[in-house]
Every structure is written in structure tokens, then in C-alpha cells.
Motif scaffolding. Sequence first.
Motif, PDB file in Angstrom:
ATOM      1  N   ASP A 229       0.841  -1.297   0.067  1.00 51.44           N
ATOM      2  CA  ASP A 229       0.061  -0.108  -0.055  1.00 51.44           C
ATOM      3  C   ASP A 229       0.814   1.238  -0.058  1.00 51.44           C
ATOM      4  O   ASP A 229       0.490   2.307  -0.509  1.00 51.44           O
ATOM      5  N   ILE A 230       2.018   1.327   0.805  1.00 56.59           N
ATOM      6  CA  ILE A 230       2.751   2.449   0.845  1.00 56.59           C
ATOM      7  C   ILE A 230       4.328   2.049   0.713  1.00 56.59           C
ATOM      8  O   ILE A 230       4.739   0.935   1.042  1.00 56.59           O
ATOM      9  N   LEU A 231       5.119   2.915   0.016  1.00 55.61           N
ATOM     10  CA  LEU A 231       6.363   2.587  -0.298  1.00 55.61           C
ATOM     11  C   LEU A 231       7.242   3.941   0.039  1.00 55.61           C
ATOM     12  O   LEU A 231       7.019   5.082   0.026  1.00 55.61           O
ATOM     13  N   LYS A 232       8.215   3.737   0.767  1.00 60.11           N
ATOM     14  CA  LYS A 232       9.394   4.605   1.373  1.00 60.11           C
ATOM     15  C   LYS A 232      10.740   4.264   0.288  1.00 60.11           C
ATOM     16  O   LYS A 232      11.141   3.167   0.129  1.00 60.11           O
ATOM     17  N   ILE A 233      10.958   5.302  -0.428  1.00 61.66           N
ATOM     18  CA  ILE A 233      12.395   5.282  -1.032  1.00 61.66           C
ATOM     19  C   ILE A 233      13.337   6.154  -0.409  1.00 61.66           C
ATOM     20  O   ILE A 233      13.273   7.369  -0.338  1.00 61.66           O
ATOM     21  N   HIS A 234      14.748   5.493  -0.451  1.00 59.13           N
ATOM     22  CA  HIS A 234      15.557   6.403   0.040  1.00 59.13           C
ATOM     23  C   HIS A 234      16.805   6.131  -0.950  1.00 59.13           C
ATOM     24  O   HIS A 234      17.074   5.147  -1.651  1.00 59.13           O
ATOM     25  N   GLN A 235      17.823   7.602  -0.982  1.00 57.35           N
ATOM     26  CA  GLN A 235      18.854   7.112  -1.672  1.00 57.35           C
ATOM     27  C   GLN A 235      19.992   6.460  -0.775  1.00 57.35           C
ATOM     28  O   GLN A 235      19.739   6.378   0.339  1.00 57.35           O
ATOM     29  N   LEU A 236      20.999   5.762  -1.304  1.00 53.18           N
ATOM     30  CA  LEU A 236      22.020   5.253  -0.512  1.00 53.18           C
ATOM     31  C   LEU A 236      22.888   6.258   0.181  1.00 53.18           C
ATOM     32  O   LEU A 236      23.302   7.151  -0.609  1.00 53.18           O
ATOM     33  N   GLN A 237      23.116   6.165   1.215  1.00 52.78           N
ATOM     34  CA  GLN A 237      24.076   6.775   1.945  1.00 52.78           C
ATOM     35  C   GLN A 237      25.006   6.147   2.668  1.00 52.78           C
ATOM     36  O   GLN A 237      24.815   4.658   3.209  1.00 52.78           O
ATOM     37  N   ILE A 238      26.084   6.546   2.675  1.00 48.50           N
ATOM     38  CA  ILE A 238      27.435   5.758   3.471  1.00 48.50           C
ATOM     39  C   ILE A 238      27.617   6.454   4.761  1.00 48.50           C
ATOM     40  O   ILE A 238      27.835   7.550   4.942  1.00 48.50           O
ATOM     41  N   ILE A 239      27.537   5.367   5.733  1.00 48.38           N
ATOM     42  CA  ILE A 239      27.397   5.772   7.000  1.00 48.38           C
ATOM     43  C   ILE A 239      28.947   5.484   7.711  1.00 48.38           C
ATOM     44  O   ILE A 239      29.270   4.361   7.602  1.00 48.38           O
ATOM     45  N   ARG A 240      29.484   6.314   8.630  1.00 47.82           N
ATOM     46  CA  ARG A 240      30.738   5.992   8.985  1.00 47.82           C
ATOM     47  C   ARG A 240      30.689   4.815  10.320  1.00 47.82           C
ATOM     48  O   ARG A 240      29.603   4.888  10.956  1.00 47.82           O
ATOM     49  N   GLY A 241      31.448   4.008   9.939  1.00 45.42           N
ATOM     50  CA  GLY A 241      31.577   2.779  10.858  1.00 45.42           C
ATOM     51  C   GLY A 241      30.947   1.552  10.427  1.00 45.42           C
ATOM     52  O   GLY A 241      31.135   0.517  11.077  1.00 45.42           O
ATOM     53  N   THR A 242      30.402   1.584   9.249  1.00 48.60           N
ATOM     54  CA  THR A 242      29.487   0.603   8.679  1.00 48.60           C
ATOM     55  C   THR A 242      30.692  -0.074   7.801  1.00 48.60           C
ATOM     56  O   THR A 242      31.634   0.176   7.248  1.00 48.60           O
ATOM     57  N   ALA A 243      30.011  -1.462   7.336  1.00 48.70           N
ATOM     58  CA  ALA A 243      30.784  -2.354   6.630  1.00 48.70           C
ATOM     59  C   ALA A 243      30.959  -1.663   5.093  1.00 48.70           C
ATOM     60  O   ALA A 243      31.925  -1.923   4.376  1.00 48.70           O
ATOM     61  N   LEU A 244      29.587  -0.969   4.726  1.00 45.91           N
ATOM     62  CA  LEU A 244      29.628  -0.543   3.509  1.00 45.91           C
ATOM     63  C   LEU A 244      30.764   0.653   3.410  1.00 45.91           C
ATOM     64  O   LEU A 244      31.382   1.076   2.365  1.00 45.91           O
ATOM     65  N   ALA A 245      30.723   1.483   4.544  1.00 46.93           N
ATOM     66  CA  ALA A 245      31.941   2.556   4.452  1.00 46.93           C
ATOM     67  C   ALA A 245      33.190   2.112   4.296  1.00 46.93           C
ATOM     68  O   ALA A 245      34.036   2.765   3.396  1.00 46.93           O
ATOM     69  N   ALA A 246      33.543   0.775   4.865  1.00 43.76           N
ATOM     70  CA  ALA A 246      34.969   0.234   4.476  1.00 43.76           C
ATOM     71  C   ALA A 246      34.939  -0.130   3.161  1.00 43.76           C
ATOM     72  O   ALA A 246      35.906   0.117   2.663  1.00 43.76           O
ATOM     73  N   GLU A 247      34.014  -0.700   2.599  1.00 45.16           N
ATOM     74  CA  GLU A 247      33.967  -0.906   1.354  1.00 45.16           C
ATOM     75  C   GLU A 247      34.135   0.098   0.354  1.00 45.16           C
ATOM     76  O   GLU A 247      34.925   0.122  -0.707  1.00 45.16           O
ATOM     77  N   TYR A 248      33.355   1.427   0.688  1.00 43.82           N
ATOM     78  CA  TYR A 248      33.375   2.225   0.014  1.00 43.82           C
ATOM     79  C   TYR A 248      34.724   3.045  -0.137  1.00 43.82           C
ATOM     80  O   TYR A 248      35.434   3.569  -1.033  1.00 43.82           O
TER      81      TYR A 248
END
Length: 327
Positions: A229-248
Amino acid sequence: MAGIQDKGLNKNSCGTSVKQQLPYNDFGTWLSGRFQYKVQKISVNAGFSCPNRDGRISFGGCSFCDNATFNPAYCDSRKSVTEQLENGKSFFARKYPDMRYLAYFQAYSNTYAPLESLKRRYEEALSVDNVVGLVIGTRPDCVDSDKLDYIENLSRQAFVIVEYGIESVNDGTLSLINRGHSFECSRMAIEETAGRGIITGGHVILGLPGEDCSESMRQAEVISSTRLDILKIHQLQIIRGTALAAEYAERPFKLYSPDEYAVLLTEYIRRLRPSIVLDRFTSQSPGDMLVAPRWGLKNHEFANLLVNRMRSVGAYQGQLYSGRGME
């Protein structure tokens, strides 16, 4: 145009005020049609965990995730649900004294506990003055028939939304970000929840590693084929200290600028089922936690950018909706 809602005022050539239409099915307008008063979500941290953090699936959590990025100061698991809601009410009531509230169980996975524990927290929230409903954020692998049966019954007595973190419809991406479930898991949870008449929401992230524009367009069609019924859409953000931040940091990958994201969203929304209500398009993480992208825009400023972009090209929700949504 299907799925378009009215909002705001404009002047016609005669100088008369006329309503100006938004080019998408707006959550605020949808919500105002269900309540006769202004309604605000208040985030609650009820002390739940996540199977991706406590070892049932993983200890690392999703590679992009740090819950501190969206928990306001009044949202503190050391306080009771009632205390958090009363603090949140005080925060908002200064500006809107006649406001009513939805208790937003947002942090971590808010169906990841025994049913009796869920009942206590949900019903405590609904007992707080001027709280008129619940929004329950969770993972699709953290619900079962007993929990959904209870929530179905609760939804007959109060306003309830169950909001699932979907993030992607691509199983390869879900594995890459250590999500711990497949898209089929999300599809089944959405089907079982919506099938009980519970308002069902979902959350996706655009721009995850390896997902280009064509994959986002495919996602729009697949999402449209569900019973969301409802959808939230977000842009990707790189957050300090996350695994994705290390990858980035090791191998930087594409992140969207505001203009690029507005172009992508325009095409995404054109392909969405017109009846899906769009809650929001961006996330705004604290500056000291955000690695990239640094847009310097507030959420409402980006929403204005998007609306102007859509209007400039004559785009609206469902314009290219095919009704297929096949994977």
C-alpha cells in the motif's frame, strides 16, 4: 491522471486560487484523508534486536545500517515506551498543540520478540493519550501467522501500518549487503500481511552497489506487482563505521547527486502502480555520521526539486505502469 493527489495553492490566469496537483500519490495527503486532525509519527525504540545482529542470521547487521542515523534524541530504549512517546509529544506539541500521534516502532526489528512481549509494547503505546495508531517497522523474516493474526485484530481497533525493510528486489544485492533474506521472503510477508487487511508498507534503497538505472526500473515494476500500500524510497548513504563505509573507502562506487537522483526517481515513479502511496524519497543522516553523498539539502528541499523535475517533463506516477511486474 491516476494516483495524483492535490496539495498546495496556485493562482490561475484570473487570479483565483486553485489547487495544484502533485505528480505522485502523496502520503501526507493520503493520511489527512483518514484523519480529521493533524497526525505526526513519534519514533520509539522499544529495545528489540535484529536476527542479523544477535547471531540468529549474522552478527554484523546489514552492511549499510546504523540505527543511530534515524533515531531522534527522545528515542531511547532505556526509557519506557510511554516515556518516549510523552517526550516526543512535548517536542511536537509546542508547534501543534492539537496534534495526534502514531507510535512509530522504528529501531531494529519490531516484531522480533515473543508475541506477549509485542502485545505489551504495542498496547502500552496505544494507551498513551492522543496516540491514535501504530507504525511497526520490521523485517519480512520476523513475522509469522500468530503475530500477523494478532496485528490483524489490533488493526480493527486502531490505525496500524506494518512496514517491511525490502531494500532490493535483487537477491544478489541482498546477499552482497548481508541482508539475510531473499526478495521472495519479502513478497510472501507482504502478501500475508495485506491479505489480512493490514495496511502494508515497504522500504527500498536506490543506488545500492551493483544496481544501475535499469535495475531500478525493473525494481519499480516488481514492487508494483506486490500488494504494498505504501512505499518509502531512500537514496543510498554511506554511514561512518559501517561495513559499506569500509567497502566504499577501499573501492569507491557510484553515488547519485541530487539532480541525478531526481532524474532516476522521476523514471522510477512513472513505472510505479498508481495506487501505491509514496511516503518519502530521501533520508537525512547526521552530518557527523555521513561519509557520502553530502547533498546539503533537507528532505523537503529535495522533494521540491523532484516535483519541479517531474512537472518540467510532464511525468506522473503510473505514466509508464505496465501492470506486469514480472521478475
